[in-house]
Design a protein around this motif. Structure first.
Motif, PDB file in Angstrom:
ATOM      1  N   PHE A  36       0.880  -1.169   0.000  1.00  0.00           N
ATOM      2  CA  PHE A  36       0.000   0.000   0.000  1.00  0.00           C
ATOM      3  C   PHE A  36       0.918   1.220   0.000  1.00  0.00           C
ATOM      4  N   PRO A  37       0.892   2.011  -1.063  1.00  0.00           N
ATOM      5  CA  PRO A  37       1.881   3.087  -1.181  1.00  0.00           C
ATOM      6  C   PRO A  37       1.833   4.050   0.000  1.00  0.00           C
ATOM      7  N   GLN A  38       2.991   4.634   0.290  1.00  0.00           N
ATOM      8  CA  GLN A  38       3.111   5.480   1.472  1.00  0.00           C
ATOM      9  C   GLN A  38       2.131   6.648   1.441  1.00  0.00           C
ATOM     10  N   TRP A  39       1.928   7.224   0.260  1.00  0.00           N
ATOM     11  CA  TRP A  39       1.011   8.373   0.184  1.00  0.00           C
ATOM     12  C   TRP A  39      -0.406   7.978   0.591  1.00  0.00           C
ATOM     13  N   LEU A  40      -0.816   6.754   0.250  1.00  0.00           N
ATOM     14  CA  LEU A  40      -2.162   6.290   0.593  1.00  0.00           C
ATOM     15  C   LEU A  40      -2.249   5.989   2.090  1.00  0.00           C
ATOM     16  N   LYS A  62       1.613  -1.401   6.983  1.00  0.00           N
ATOM     17  CA  LYS A  62       3.012  -1.059   6.679  1.00  0.00           C
ATOM     18  C   LYS A  62       3.916  -2.296   6.660  1.00  0.00           C
ATOM     19  N   ASP A  63       3.439  -3.422   7.221  1.00  0.00           N
ATOM     20  CA  ASP A  63       4.230  -4.661   7.183  1.00  0.00           C
ATOM     21  C   ASP A  63       4.288  -5.259   5.780  1.00  0.00           C
ATOM     22  N   LEU A  64       3.305  -4.930   4.958  1.00  0.00           N
ATOM     23  CA  LEU A  64       3.201  -5.561   3.641  1.00  0.00           C
ATOM     24  C   LEU A  64       4.144  -4.859   2.666  1.00  0.00           C
ATOM     25  N   LYS A  65       5.157  -5.598   2.220  1.00  0.00           N
ATOM     26  CA  LYS A  65       6.172  -5.013   1.337  1.00  0.00           C
ATOM     27  C   LYS A  65       6.476  -5.961   0.188  1.00  0.00           C
ATOM     28  N   LEU A  66       7.078  -5.391  -0.851  1.00  0.00           N
ATOM     29  CA  LEU A  66       7.460  -6.155  -2.037  1.00  0.00           C
ATOM     30  C   LEU A  66       8.928  -5.918  -2.344  1.00  0.00           C
ATOM     31  N   PRO A  67       9.706  -6.976  -2.566  1.00  0.00           N
ATOM     32  CA  PRO A  67      11.092  -6.768  -2.999  1.00  0.00           C
ATOM     33  C   PRO A  67      11.110  -6.163  -4.397  1.00  0.00           C
ATOM     34  N   ASN A  68      11.802  -5.051  -4.527  1.00  0.00           N
ATOM     35  CA  ASN A  68      11.736  -4.320  -5.793  1.00  0.00           C
ATOM     36  C   ASN A  68      13.044  -3.579  -6.042  1.00  0.00           C
ATOM     37  N   SER A  69      13.607  -3.777  -7.197  1.00  0.00           N
ATOM     38  CA  SER A  69      14.827  -3.076  -7.581  1.00  0.00           C
ATOM     39  C   SER A  69      14.618  -1.567  -7.498  1.00  0.00           C
ATOM     40  N   ALA A  70      15.554  -0.887  -6.868  1.00  0.00           N
ATOM     41  CA  ALA A  70      15.449   0.571  -6.728  1.00  0.00           C
ATOM     42  C   ALA A  70      15.383   1.246  -8.097  1.00  0.00           C
ATOM     43  N   ALA A  71      16.141   0.718  -9.053  1.00  0.00           N
ATOM     44  CA  ALA A  71      16.153   1.318 -10.396  1.00  0.00           C
ATOM     45  C   ALA A  71      14.804   1.127 -11.086  1.00  0.00           C
ATOM     46  N   ILE A  72      14.231  -0.070 -10.964  1.00  0.00           N
ATOM     47  CA  ILE A  72      12.919  -0.347 -11.566  1.00  0.00           C
ATOM     48  C   ILE A  72      11.851   0.525 -10.911  1.00  0.00           C
ATOM     49  N   ASN A  73      11.942   0.646  -9.600  1.00  0.00           N
ATOM     50  CA  ASN A  73      10.978   1.472  -8.876  1.00  0.00           C
ATOM     51  C   ASN A  73      11.043   2.922  -9.342  1.00  0.00           C
ATOM     52  N   GLU A  74      12.254   3.438  -9.428  1.00  0.00           N
ATOM     53  CA  GLU A  74      12.426   4.845  -9.807  1.00  0.00           C
ATOM     54  C   GLU A  74      11.977   5.104 -11.246  1.00  0.00           C
ATOM     55  N   GLN A  75      12.289   4.167 -12.136  1.00  0.00           N
ATOM     56  CA  GLN A  75      12.006   4.401 -13.554  1.00  0.00           C
ATOM     57  C   GLN A  75      10.550   4.142 -13.932  1.00  0.00           C
ATOM     58  N   TYR A  76       9.939   3.118 -13.329  1.00  0.00           N
ATOM     59  CA  TYR A  76       8.621   2.691 -13.802  1.00  0.00           C
ATOM     60  C   TYR A  76       7.492   2.856 -12.773  1.00  0.00           C
ATOM     61  N   LEU A  77       7.781   2.572 -11.513  1.00  0.00           N
ATOM     62  CA  LEU A  77       6.694   2.545 -10.529  1.00  0.00           C
ATOM     63  C   LEU A  77       6.422   3.910  -9.905  1.00  0.00           C
ATOM     64  N   GLU A  78       7.475   4.638  -9.570  1.00  0.00           N
ATOM     65  CA  GLU A  78       7.256   5.940  -8.932  1.00  0.00           C
ATOM     66  C   GLU A  78       6.486   6.919  -9.824  1.00  0.00           C
ATOM     67  N   PRO A  79       6.776   6.984 -11.132  1.00  0.00           N
ATOM     68  CA  PRO A  79       5.963   7.882 -11.974  1.00  0.00           C
ATOM     69  C   PRO A  79       4.484   7.489 -11.993  1.00  0.00           C
ATOM     70  N   LEU A  80       4.212   6.185 -11.999  1.00  0.00           N
ATOM     71  CA  LEU A  80       2.821   5.720 -11.955  1.00  0.00           C
ATOM     72  C   LEU A  80       2.180   6.124 -10.633  1.00  0.00           C
ATOM     73  N   GLU A  81       2.889   5.892  -9.528  1.00  0.00           N
ATOM     74  CA  GLU A  81       2.356   6.259  -8.209  1.00  0.00           C
ATOM     75  C   GLU A  81       2.060   7.753  -8.135  1.00  0.00           C
ATOM     76  N   ALA A  82       2.962   8.559  -8.667  1.00  0.00           N
ATOM     77  CA  ALA A  82       2.783  10.014  -8.597  1.00  0.00           C
ATOM     78  C   ALA A  82       1.534  10.440  -9.364  1.00  0.00           C
ATOM     79  N   GLU A  83       1.330   9.842 -10.526  1.00  0.00           N
ATOM     80  CA  GLU A  83       0.165  10.194 -11.344  1.00  0.00           C
ATOM     81  C   GLU A  83      -1.135   9.751 -10.674  1.00  0.00           C
ATOM     82  N   ILE A  84      -1.132   8.536 -10.141  1.00  0.00           N
ATOM     83  CA  ILE A  84      -2.331   8.019  -9.469  1.00  0.00           C
ATOM     84  C   ILE A  84      -2.617   8.832  -8.205  1.00  0.00           C
ATOM     85  N   ALA A  85      -1.576   9.105  -7.424  1.00  0.00           N
ATOM     86  CA  ALA A  85      -1.753   9.845  -6.167  1.00  0.00           C
ATOM     87  C   ALA A  85      -2.359  11.221  -6.421  1.00  0.00           C
ATOM     88  N   ALA A  86      -1.865  11.912  -7.438  1.00  0.00           N
ATOM     89  CA  ALA A  86      -2.373  13.254  -7.740  1.00  0.00           C
ATOM     90  C   ALA A  86      -3.846  13.201  -8.131  1.00  0.00           C
TER      91      ALA A  86
END
Length: 329
Positions: A36-40, A62-86
């Motif tokens: 569950f993303p931090q913003w939510l 907050k216990d629920l987490k996913l192993p995720n490459s920092a590079a993959i997160n930064e390039q693909y997931l964070e932009p999606l999260e930012a758009e959805i959150a807004a």
């Protein structure tokens, strides 16, 4: 080198040392993202709220987490999260403008994160009992297909003329700061009710549940709903997802640098309808659960076994204006 599909269910690899999306080795087992993303979680004070897993154990959000490459997160997931959150923070009108495929990706990532944690918990529990982890092939098939579709996030994948999901979005007159989340991982059904909207997604039906409910959706399109009306829509979708009796099959075809995914016809060689028969008594049980906030009991809901109570439609089948419903939000 052409892009490669990662299939964690082939070797059943759910360790914290590999990225959930790509399978690449991580630098540390602490390289994780929140399911569950931090913003939510911050917006709705969820961090320390209890989250019950299928094995009856309790975690917190907050216990629920996913192993995720920092590079993959930064390039693909964070932009999606930012758009959805807004969009989610703005509300219905902004969510309505989102590309629905991004909503599917976002909800799919969240639900897959829960699945990942459920599988890890199941493996731990059964190993502690000296047993091999056991899960049905049908469930593996569904989860594997969901993971395949999630790789549209990071790979050059094109879906050949189909949508893997049904999605329905509504304007809902919610109470302030409401957080209504539901999922059913066996049928891959997701629902969220926050701000001034409600969203329900069947993540792996190739649009079948949307078509099944088309008459209902046409009647309520663009109409504001009372929360009890949205939960009725929710109950109908969750129940029909349970009745849906096909396992979608996909053909993966790498062509040059692109991976094409084609959906096999759902009917296949079977003459059986795509959905099992609708049973009002079972639907009533689902509705009782979804209407828990309003205290309706099964006996009231199916007092007329042929016509369960509805706040969406009157006896003539006409839509009930939300403003006329005198129930709490």
């Amino acid at each position: 080198m052409p892009a490669q599909i990662y299939s964690p269910f082939q070797r059943f690899n759910f360790s914290n040392s590999k990225c959930f999306l790509t399978g690449e080795a991580l630098n540390s087992e602490e390289e994780k993202i929140q399911v569950f993303p931090q913003w939510l979680m911050s917006r709705y004070n969820l961090e320390d709220q209890p989250f019950k897993l299928l094995d009856e154990s309790m975690a917190t959000y907050k216990d629920l987490k996913l192993p995720n490459s920092a590079a993959i997160n930064e390039q693909y997931l964070e932009p999606l999260e930012a758009e959805i959150a807004a969009a989610f923070e703005t509300g219905y009108e902004a969510v309505k403008q989102l590309d629905e495929f991004k909503l599917f990706q976002w909800a799919g990532k969240l639900l897959y994160g829960i699945i990942f944690n459920e599988i890890q918990a199941g493996i731990r529990q059964q190993h502690a009992q000296g047993e091999e982890f056991n899960i049905s092939q049908a469930i593996i098939h569904r989860f594997s297909n969901l993971h395949l579709m999630l790789q549209t996030l990071n790979l050059p994948i094109e879906l050949d003329g189909f949508k893997p999901y049904s999605i329905a979005l509504f304007k809902v007159d919610n109470a302030d700061n409401v957080f209504g989340y539901r999922d059913e991982i066996n049928t891959l059904t997701f629902s969220l009710r926050i701000k001034d909207f409600g969203l329900v997604i069947c993540l792996q039906d190739n649009g079948s549940n949307g078509r099944y409910h088309q008459e209902m959706l046409d009647k309520i399109a663009d109409k504001p709903l009372h929360p009890i009306q949205f939960e009725e829509v929710n109950a109908r979708f969750f129940y029909s997802a349970y009745l849906f009796n096909r396992l979608p099959e996909y053909e993966v075809m790498p062509v040059g640098d692109t991976i094409y995914i084609e959906a096999a016809p759902l009917r296949g060689t079977s003459s059986k309808p795509l959905f099992d028969d609708w049973m009002n008594k079972i639907y009533g049980q689902v509705l009782e659960n979804f209407w828990k906030n309003w205290g309706f009991l099964l006996l009231e809901i199916i007092k007329n076994p042929n016509a369960p109570i509805s706040f969406l439609f009157n006896a003539n089948g006409d839509f009930v204006n939300a403003a006329k419903i005198e129930l709490s939000r």
